[in-house]
Design an enzyme around this catalytic site. Sequence first.
Site, PDB file in Angstrom:
ATOM      1  CE  LYS A 104      27.451  53.236  -6.687  1.00 37.63           C
ATOM      2  NZ  LYS A 104      28.652  53.281  -7.091  1.00 37.63           N
TER       3      LYS A 104
HETATM    4  C1  LIG Z   1      29.706  52.289  -6.730  1.00 43.45           C
HETATM    5  C2  LIG Z   1      31.170  52.426  -7.703  1.00 43.45           C
HETATM    6  C3  LIG Z   1      31.939  51.593  -7.766  1.00 43.45           C
HETATM    7  C4  LIG Z   1      31.732  50.061  -7.093  1.00 43.45           C
HETATM    8  O1  LIG Z   1      30.438  49.422  -7.634  1.00 43.45           O
HETATM    9  P1  LIG Z   1      30.038  48.280  -6.628  1.00 43.45           P
HETATM   10  O2  LIG Z   1      28.650  47.746  -7.369  1.00 43.45           O
HETATM   11  O3  LIG Z   1      29.703  48.886  -5.401  1.00 43.45           O
HETATM   12  O4  LIG Z   1      31.057  47.160  -6.787  1.00 43.45           O
HETATM   13  C5  LIG Z   1      33.007  51.622  -8.680  1.00 43.45           C
HETATM   14  N1  LIG Z   1      33.248  52.796  -9.265  1.00 43.45           N
HETATM   15  C6  LIG Z   1      32.451  53.919  -9.035  1.00 43.45           C
HETATM   16  C7  LIG Z   1      32.772  55.045  -9.654  1.00 43.45           C
HETATM   17  C8  LIG Z   1      31.218  53.834  -8.342  1.00 43.45           C
HETATM   18  O5  LIG Z   1      30.514  54.865  -8.126  1.00 43.45           O
END
Ligand SMILES: *Cc1c(COP(=O)(O)O)cnc(C)c1O
Length: 498
Positions: A113
């Site tokens: 993120k």
């Molecule tokens: C947010 C997240 C995901 C999922 O990603 P999306 O964009 O919501 O599909 C997968 N793994 C981790 C560690 C995340 O923080």
Amino acid sequence: MQYQSTRNSKINVSSAQAIKKGISEDGGLFVPVSIPQITLDEIVSLSEMSYVERAGNVLARFLTDYTGDEIKKCTTSAYTAEKFASADIAPVRKLSDSAYVLELWHGPTCAFKDMALQILPHLLTAAIKKTGENKEVVILVATSGDTGKAALEGFKDVDGTKIQVFYPAHGVSEIQKLQMTTQEGGNVSVVAVEGNFDDAQTGVKKIFGDKEFADVLSKRGCTLSSANSINWGRLVPQIVYYFSAYCDMLKNGEIKPGDKINICVPTGNFGNILAAYYAKKMGLPVKKLICASNSNNVLTDFIATGTYDKNRTFHTTISPSMDIIISSNLERLLFIMSDGNDELIKEYMSSLAADGKYTVSDEIEKKIKDEFYAGYCSDEMTKKEIKKIYDKYSYVVDTHTAVGLKVYEDYVNETGDTAKTVIASTANPFKFNKSVLSAITEGKNLDELNEFELLDLLAETSNMEIPYSLGSLKGKEIRFKTVCSKEDMKAQTDKFLS
Ligand SMILES: *Cc1c(COP(=O)(O)O)cnc(C)c1O
């Protein structure tokens, strides 16, 4: 480049407005009316550039109302050596002749993120200036664990903004919770919600949709926006690293210009994999997109049958950031796959709101199947996969990345496809230390160990260093203890802003 709502082609805004608003007032998501193209020659020339330059190049194609200087200021402030523990920002690690892991977790909160949330505040503050906004922008976030911390870290003490994060009280890991409840900054608020992520997300969407409340806030000089992946400003920086991975593989001689790769993504809200699809639509040579889910396998079923049905049991898993049943960004995919049929998207989304499900047309179903492969993986298989990767490559992956690796393996077994594949690695294993340790240390009793002893044990076992941002949580003051019911979320926002 104009942006429109997925549910109404008559709602047209610039990219700065799309980023400032976060979500369209009709509940739709902002999408570019057309997808900018990139040539193979341009991709080859990107391979000689740094991550910051690659990001500037890709962003400029979408954010056409930002000046070159504005974009440069955003990219150079976001992707710095101070914030990212790897000089490459998003390095590619070769596991085997066909599997390449794209490590997206070298940022300040140890999850992918950060790739978007380190730059979003800069894109947003530029947007506020460009659009002549004089209100304070208040970011509301629902988080399954990683977004919340990454957004808090990105927005803390950013002038002209405030941020409030809602997380499911029992749906995040201990480290994730500590990361959020100890957050520093004078413009932040963190609240636990009695419910799961979907409850928190629905609650936040309700606050966004509350026109009366918006008027009240407007009188107080505030306007709401979103840092969830429904915000276009989250999506566009994620497109960059798929180009960057391809460029790194070109540079290292792993592929030749034009060779097609697969991309496998552990998926929750469908944001990360959607960014990969945008990269493909722009011209990145991509064969299949592999959508990996945990036991909350609503997307696996959707891609297999064409019916999206959220009426199912919610599972709390060891990959909590993927414990999602309403994958918001799917709406953007449906928009593209229906050739921009806003009426149809509106119909699907009304049906989702009323009955919890919808079925797409045969044509859309087929188009999606041509582009995507989908699979899922239980907690038990996830742990086995972590152990297997550890034994085979002396490489420790987190629980989310393991879901991706396992589904990729299933894909290879099913199809025999030997094309080189980039697997998105979405979190640092230290963030999910207990599950990772229980997978690789057989028979060891971990229940007696506290979070920090677990970090130490994982460092010993994996020969990796404890990330500074996690180790330094020890002894930090807990600033946020509020727990509220899902009905009480709006009151919490009201209180924060009064
Ligand atoms: C947010 C997240 C995901 C999922 O990603 P999306 O964009 O919501 O599909 C997968 N793994 C981790 C560690 C995340 O923080």
